[in-house]
Design a protein around this motif. Structure first.
Motif, PDB file in Angstrom:
ATOM      1  N   TRP A   1      -7.980  -8.912  -3.637  1.00  0.00           N
ATOM      2  CA  TRP A   1      -7.965  -9.878  -2.533  1.00  0.00           C
ATOM      3  C   TRP A   1      -8.012 -11.316  -3.035  1.00  0.00           C
ATOM      4  O   TRP A   1      -7.442 -12.211  -2.410  1.00  0.00           O
ATOM      5  CB  TRP A   1      -9.160  -9.642  -1.614  1.00  0.00           C
ATOM      6  CG  TRP A   1      -9.160  -8.308  -0.937  1.00  0.00           C
ATOM      7  CD1 TRP A   1      -8.122  -7.408  -0.860  1.00  0.00           C
ATOM      8  CD2 TRP A   1     -10.255  -7.703  -0.256  1.00  0.00           C
ATOM      9  NE1 TRP A   1      -8.499  -6.285  -0.175  1.00  0.00           N
ATOM     10  CE2 TRP A   1      -9.804  -6.426   0.219  1.00  0.00           C
ATOM     11  CE3 TRP A   1     -11.568  -8.086   0.000  1.00  0.00           C
ATOM     12  CZ2 TRP A   1     -10.627  -5.565   0.932  1.00  0.00           C
ATOM     13  CZ3 TRP A   1     -12.389  -7.228   0.724  1.00  0.00           C
ATOM     14  CH2 TRP A   1     -11.931  -5.981   1.178  1.00  0.00           C
TER      15      TRP A   1
ATOM     16  N   GLY B   1      -2.395 -10.395  -4.901  1.00  0.00           N
ATOM     17  CA  GLY B   1      -3.042  -9.487  -3.972  1.00  0.00           C
ATOM     18  C   GLY B   1      -2.936  -8.018  -4.327  1.00  0.00           C
ATOM     19  O   GLY B   1      -3.138  -7.160  -3.473  1.00  0.00           O
TER      20      GLY B   1
ATOM     21  N   PRO C   1      -4.165  -2.273  -1.034  1.00  0.00           N
ATOM     22  CA  PRO C   1      -3.486  -3.540  -0.768  1.00  0.00           C
ATOM     23  C   PRO C   1      -2.005  -3.447  -1.132  1.00  0.00           C
ATOM     24  O   PRO C   1      -1.617  -2.662  -2.000  1.00  0.00           O
ATOM     25  CB  PRO C   1      -4.210  -4.515  -1.695  1.00  0.00           C
ATOM     26  CG  PRO C   1      -4.659  -3.673  -2.851  1.00  0.00           C
ATOM     27  CD  PRO C   1      -4.931  -2.301  -2.276  1.00  0.00           C
TER      28      PRO C   1
ATOM     29  N   HIS D   1       2.811  -9.612   3.080  1.00  0.00           N
ATOM     30  CA  HIS D   1       3.060  -9.501   1.629  1.00  0.00           C
ATOM     31  C   HIS D   1       4.362 -10.181   1.191  1.00  0.00           C
ATOM     32  O   HIS D   1       4.940  -9.819   0.158  1.00  0.00           O
ATOM     33  CB  HIS D   1       3.085  -8.027   1.198  1.00  0.00           C
ATOM     34  CG  HIS D   1       1.958  -7.217   1.745  1.00  0.00           C
ATOM     35  ND1 HIS D   1       0.651  -7.431   1.384  1.00  0.00           N
ATOM     36  CD2 HIS D   1       1.937  -6.205   2.658  1.00  0.00           C
ATOM     37  CE1 HIS D   1      -0.123  -6.580   2.038  1.00  0.00           C
ATOM     38  NE2 HIS D   1       0.636  -5.833   2.818  1.00  0.00           N
TER      39      HIS D   1
ATOM     40  N   GLY E   1      -8.268  -8.398   4.139  1.00  0.00           N
ATOM     41  CA  GLY E   1      -7.999  -8.976   2.832  1.00  0.00           C
ATOM     42  C   GLY E   1      -6.894  -8.284   2.070  1.00  0.00           C
ATOM     43  O   GLY E   1      -6.299  -8.865   1.154  1.00  0.00           O
ATOM     44  N   SER E   2      -6.585  -7.032   2.425  1.00  0.00           N
ATOM     45  CA  SER E   2      -5.545  -6.289   1.720  1.00  0.00           C
ATOM     46  C   SER E   2      -4.162  -6.518   2.320  1.00  0.00           C
ATOM     47  O   SER E   2      -3.174  -5.988   1.825  1.00  0.00           O
ATOM     48  CB  SER E   2      -5.858  -4.780   1.757  1.00  0.00           C
ATOM     49  OG  SER E   2      -5.778  -4.280   3.079  1.00  0.00           O
TER      50      SER E   2
ATOM     51  N   ARG F   1      -1.845  -9.633   3.364  1.00  0.00           N
ATOM     52  CA  ARG F   1      -1.556 -11.054   3.414  1.00  0.00           C
ATOM     53  C   ARG F   1      -0.405 -11.327   4.378  1.00  0.00           C
ATOM     54  O   ARG F   1       0.631 -10.677   4.307  1.00  0.00           O
ATOM     55  CB  ARG F   1      -1.204 -11.571   2.014  1.00  0.00           C
ATOM     56  CG  ARG F   1      -2.359 -11.409   1.036  1.00  0.00           C
ATOM     57  CD  ARG F   1      -2.059 -12.054  -0.293  1.00  0.00           C
ATOM     58  NE  ARG F   1      -3.194 -11.955  -1.192  1.00  0.00           N
ATOM     59  CZ  ARG F   1      -3.289 -12.592  -2.345  1.00  0.00           C
ATOM     60  NH1 ARG F   1      -2.306 -13.369  -2.753  1.00  0.00           N
ATOM     61  NH2 ARG F   1      -4.354 -12.455  -3.105  1.00  0.00           N
TER      62      ARG F   1
END
Length: 202
Positions: A33, A38, A84, A132, A165-166, A168
């Motif tokens: 994170w 990431g 993530p 992502h 947090g995983s 973006r």
């Protein structure tokens, strides 16, 4: 009629669980994170070695030809540990969409996805943000009845706040250039609608 997972599906699930339990410990996730990309180091390569990046691609296209019932167990495990990165976007949405479209350019991307060398992110329908987009090689973006495949450097990305947090999130600013167009028209729209349904499943 048997309403249960097969022994092969359970064994595959157990293999995925063993990999993720080792690779995605809480400390590894916290580090991911806070990292620039990431990602958990080498996790995507390990997923590819296990066949996960190829599971939604037909054998004719270089994949494993596994169906949604096989995917469900994998994504359940991924959600359990909070993997993530663009696993659902690449495997459940992007790869089947590209195969559904069936063009030569789509098939070449599929080969890279199956091998684990290309990650995808996808924005379809009324979705506002792209997940992502800072770390994937290609973004599949819908504009009306057209689908574009844009490399990372063709996007102007504005980070957005995310409670996960995983995952973006970004607002992508981009132009609809002919060189990035991979499909358009009613058949493309139907394929994108089917891809949205698969995304809900994942």
């Amino acid at each position: 009629m048997r309403f249960a997972f097969t022994e092969e599906q359970i064994l595959f699930r157990d293999s995925v669980r063993g990999l993720l339990d080792k690779a995605c410990a809480p400390s590894a996730l916290r580090a991911a994170w806070e990292s620039d990309d990431g990602a958990v180091p080498e996790l995507w390569e390990k997923l590819a070695e296990l066949g996960i990046t190829a599971m939604s691609i037909s054998e004719e296209a270089g994949g494993l030809g596994m169906g949604p019932l096989d995917w469900i167990l994998v994504f359940e495990e991924a959600g359990r540990v909070g993997v993530p990165g663009p696993l659902a976007e690449t495997v459940a949405v992007g790869a089947p969409l590209l195969e559904d479209l069936g063009s030569t350019s789509c098939n070449s991307i599929l080969e890279e996805v199956a091998a684990g060398t290309t990650q995808l992110t996808v924005r379809l329908g009324s979705t506002e943000f792209v997940a992502h987009a800072d770390s994937t090689k290609l973004a599949l973006l819908q504009h009306g009845h057209s689908l574009y495949a844009l490399p990372h450097n063709a996007l102007d990305l504005v980070p957005q706040e995310s409670v996960d947090g995983s995952r973006r999130l970004f607002r992508a600013i981009w132009n609809q250039h002919e060189e990035h167009l991979i499909a358009q028209g009613p058949k493309a729209t139907e394929a994108m609608n089917r891809a949205l349904d698969r995304g809900v499943l994942a």
